[in-house]
Design a protein around this motif. Structure first.
Motif, PDB file in Angstrom:
ATOM      1  N   ARG A 156       0.810  -1.220   0.000  1.00 36.98           N
ATOM      2  CA  ARG A 156       0.000   0.000   0.000  1.00 36.98           C
ATOM      3  C   ARG A 156       0.842   1.268   0.000  1.00 36.98           C
ATOM      4  NH1 ARG A 156      -1.444   3.436   3.650  1.00 36.98           N
ATOM      5  NH2 ARG A 156      -0.608   2.226   5.354  1.00 36.98           N
ATOM      6  N   ILE A 157       1.840   1.351   0.874  1.00 35.44           N
ATOM      7  CA  ILE A 157       2.640   2.569   0.978  1.00 35.44           C
ATOM      8  C   ILE A 157       3.483   2.769  -0.278  1.00 35.44           C
ATOM      9  CG2 ILE A 157       4.516   3.703   2.233  1.00 35.44           C
ATOM     10  CD1 ILE A 157       3.345   2.489   4.797  1.00 35.44           C
ATOM     11  N   PHE A 158       4.050   1.701  -0.832  1.00 35.75           N
ATOM     12  CA  PHE A 158       4.817   1.838  -2.069  1.00 35.75           C
ATOM     13  C   PHE A 158       3.913   2.341  -3.192  1.00 35.75           C
ATOM     14  CE2 PHE A 158       6.318   0.622  -6.189  1.00 35.75           C
ATOM     15  CZ  PHE A 158       7.645   1.008  -6.158  1.00 35.75           C
ATOM     16  N   TYR A 159       2.721   1.805  -3.283  1.00 35.07           N
ATOM     17  CA  TYR A 159       1.774   2.205  -4.330  1.00 35.07           C
ATOM     18  C   TYR A 159       1.552   3.717  -4.296  1.00 35.07           C
ATOM     19  CZ  TYR A 159      -2.515   2.266  -7.147  1.00 35.07           C
ATOM     20  OH  TYR A 159      -3.462   2.522  -8.114  1.00 35.07           O
ATOM     21  N   ARG A 160       1.292   4.238  -3.109  1.00 34.15           N
ATOM     22  CA  ARG A 160       1.034   5.678  -2.988  1.00 34.15           C
ATOM     23  C   ARG A 160       2.310   6.493  -3.207  1.00 34.15           C
ATOM     24  NH1 ARG A 160      -3.360   8.773  -3.912  1.00 34.15           N
ATOM     25  NH2 ARG A 160      -2.184  10.684  -4.088  1.00 34.15           N
ATOM     26  N   ASN A 161       3.444   6.025  -2.708  1.00 33.32           N
ATOM     27  CA  ASN A 161       4.708   6.727  -2.955  1.00 33.32           C
ATOM     28  C   ASN A 161       5.035   6.758  -4.445  1.00 33.32           C
ATOM     29  OD1 ASN A 161       5.277   7.459  -0.318  1.00 33.32           O
ATOM     30  ND2 ASN A 161       6.580   5.691   0.077  1.00 33.32           N
ATOM     31  N   ALA A 162       4.725   5.680  -5.152  1.00 27.81           N
ATOM     32  CA  ALA A 162       4.966   5.651  -6.593  1.00 27.81           C
ATOM     33  C   ALA A 162       4.164   6.759  -7.277  1.00 27.81           C
ATOM     34  CB  ALA A 162       4.612   4.282  -7.168  1.00 27.81           C
ATOM     35  N   ILE A 163       2.897   6.842  -6.969  1.00 29.14           N
ATOM     36  CA  ILE A 163       2.051   7.889  -7.553  1.00 29.14           C
ATOM     37  C   ILE A 163       2.582   9.266  -7.179  1.00 29.14           C
ATOM     38  CG2 ILE A 163      -0.248   8.940  -7.449  1.00 29.14           C
ATOM     39  CD1 ILE A 163      -1.241   5.947  -7.120  1.00 29.14           C
ATOM     40  N   ASN A 164       2.906   9.443  -5.907  1.00 28.53           N
ATOM     41  CA  ASN A 164       3.376  10.749  -5.430  1.00 28.53           C
ATOM     42  C   ASN A 164       4.656  11.201  -6.123  1.00 28.53           C
ATOM     43  OD1 ASN A 164       1.198  10.836  -3.731  1.00 28.53           O
ATOM     44  ND2 ASN A 164       2.362  10.391  -1.886  1.00 28.53           N
ATOM     45  N   THR A 165       5.452  10.259  -6.612  1.00 26.57           N
ATOM     46  CA  THR A 165       6.695  10.601  -7.291  1.00 26.57           C
ATOM     47  C   THR A 165       6.568  10.535  -8.817  1.00 26.57           C
ATOM     48  OG1 THR A 165       7.514   8.336  -7.105  1.00 26.57           O
ATOM     49  CG2 THR A 165       8.150   9.876  -5.354  1.00 26.57           C
ATOM     50  N   GLY A 166       5.362  10.275  -9.321  1.00 27.02           N
ATOM     51  CA  GLY A 166       5.131  10.281 -10.760  1.00 27.02           C
ATOM     52  C   GLY A 166       5.386   8.965 -11.466  1.00 27.02           C
ATOM     53  N   LEU A 167       5.366   7.884 -10.726  1.00 28.08           N
ATOM     54  CA  LEU A 167       5.584   6.541 -11.276  1.00 28.08           C
ATOM     55  C   LEU A 167       4.241   5.817 -11.289  1.00 28.08           C
ATOM     56  CD1 LEU A 167       7.868   4.506 -12.084  1.00 28.08           C
ATOM     57  CD2 LEU A 167       8.031   3.946  -9.669  1.00 28.08           C
ATOM     58  N   LEU A 168       3.864   5.214 -12.410  1.00 30.99           N
ATOM     59  CA  LEU A 168       2.559   4.582 -12.549  1.00 30.99           C
ATOM     60  C   LEU A 168       2.585   3.116 -12.104  1.00 30.99           C
ATOM     61  CD1 LEU A 168      -0.390   4.542 -13.519  1.00 30.99           C
ATOM     62  CD2 LEU A 168       0.481   4.057 -15.826  1.00 30.99           C
ATOM     63  N   PRO A 169       1.883   2.782 -11.004  1.00 26.22           N
ATOM     64  CA  PRO A 169       1.731   1.379 -10.615  1.00 26.22           C
ATOM     65  C   PRO A 169       0.435   0.817 -11.214  1.00 26.22           C
ATOM     66  CG  PRO A 169       1.018   2.791  -8.812  1.00 26.22           C
ATOM     67  CD  PRO A 169       1.396   3.686  -9.975  1.00 26.22           C
ATOM     68  N   VAL A 170       0.529  -0.289 -11.936  1.00 27.98           N
ATOM     69  CA  VAL A 170      -0.619  -0.904 -12.588  1.00 27.98           C
ATOM     70  C   VAL A 170      -0.746  -2.329 -12.082  1.00 27.98           C
ATOM     71  CG1 VAL A 170      -1.554  -1.665 -14.810  1.00 27.98           C
ATOM     72  CG2 VAL A 170      -0.346   0.511 -14.658  1.00 27.98           C
ATOM     73  N   THR A 171      -1.952  -2.710 -11.687  1.00 28.49           N
ATOM     74  CA  THR A 171      -2.159  -4.092 -11.251  1.00 28.49           C
ATOM     75  C   THR A 171      -2.803  -4.899 -12.372  1.00 28.49           C
ATOM     76  OG1 THR A 171      -4.228  -3.459 -10.170  1.00 28.49           O
ATOM     77  CG2 THR A 171      -2.284  -3.606  -8.780  1.00 28.49           C
ATOM     78  N   SER A 172      -2.312  -6.123 -12.517  1.00 26.75           N
ATOM     79  CA  SER A 172      -2.836  -7.022 -13.534  1.00 26.75           C
ATOM     80  C   SER A 172      -2.370  -8.441 -13.241  1.00 26.75           C
ATOM     81  CB  SER A 172      -2.349  -6.616 -14.924  1.00 26.75           C
ATOM     82  OG  SER A 172      -2.784  -7.552 -15.893  1.00 26.75           O
ATOM     83  N   SER A 173      -3.257  -9.390 -13.465  1.00 23.91           N
ATOM     84  CA  SER A 173      -2.864 -10.799 -13.324  1.00 23.91           C
ATOM     85  C   SER A 173      -1.942 -11.217 -14.466  1.00 23.91           C
ATOM     86  CB  SER A 173      -4.109 -11.695 -13.276  1.00 23.91           C
ATOM     87  OG  SER A 173      -4.855 -11.534 -14.463  1.00 23.91           O
ATOM     88  N   ALA A 174      -1.827 -10.399 -15.504  1.00 27.37           N
ATOM     89  CA  ALA A 174      -0.929 -10.688 -16.628  1.00 27.37           C
ATOM     90  C   ALA A 174       0.524 -10.746 -16.194  1.00 27.37           C
ATOM     91  CB  ALA A 174      -1.088  -9.634 -17.713  1.00 27.37           C
ATOM     92  N   ALA A 175       0.833 -10.170 -15.029  1.00 28.00           N
ATOM     93  CA  ALA A 175       2.212 -10.161 -14.538  1.00 28.00           C
ATOM     94  C   ALA A 175       2.773 -11.577 -14.455  1.00 28.00           C
ATOM     95  CB  ALA A 175       2.274  -9.473 -13.179  1.00 28.00           C
TER      96      ALA A 175
END
Length: 163
Positions: free
Chosen positions: A86-105
């Motif tokens: 959770r915290i990494f997800y929000r830090n990524a957004i806050n720094t301009g990095l796009l986190p995308v979730t997908s089962s395709a990973a």
């Protein structure tokens, strides 16, 4: 089209940027140590536009913003994972990095060349399309602005919770 750097499950912030480099604040310099001791070729070979694909719980561990900054400094703008801490997800957004979730990973391989279409909600790899979880428009605006600070500068009309 972006080249994939594949990682597994539970990649913690210490694996992304080891603690001994937390005195560095320049993202380009942080990038020279990204994944040091985990995947040493990343910092030497990552290029602008590359993408990280990972399993579950990417970015677990501490709340340090150094982790997404090191990734961004390496030229990566998108991370696709089955799930994020959770915290990494929000830090990524806050720094301009796009986190995308997908089962395709699970299916996308290291070195694959892929494209990501957030507007239509899919990843394309080797002629196959995989769905991604929707990315809220407001979060995309923050990322397009270069992060939360840049978004706030560009949108002074947006009130904070302290006003």
């Amino acid at each position: 089209m972006m080249r994939v750097w594949k990682f597994g499950n539970d990649i913690d912030t210490d694996a992304i940027i080891p603690g001994r480099f937390l005195t560095i604040y320049d993202e380009k310099e942080l990038a020279t140590h990204a994944f040091e001791g985990t995947r040493d070729d990343f910092s030497k070979m990552a290029k602008e536009g590359d993408i990280i694909v990972a399993g579950r719980n990417f970015g677990c561990g501490s709340s340090r913003e150094h982790a997404p900054l090191a990734i961004r400094g390496a030229g990566v703008r998108v991370i696709i994972a089955e799930s994020f801490a959770r915290i990494f997800y929000r830090n990524a957004i806050n720094t301009g990095l796009l986190p995308v979730t997908s089962s395709a990973a699970k299916e996308i391989q290291d070195g694959a060349v892929i494209s990501v279409n957030t507007a239509e909600g899919y990843i394309e790899s080797d002629g196959k399309r995989y769905p991604i979880d929707p990315v809220p428009a407001f979060l995309l605006e923050i990322i397009r602005a270069g992060g939360l600070v840049e978004y706030a500068r560009a949108h002074p009309e947006v009130k904070t919770c302290t006003e």
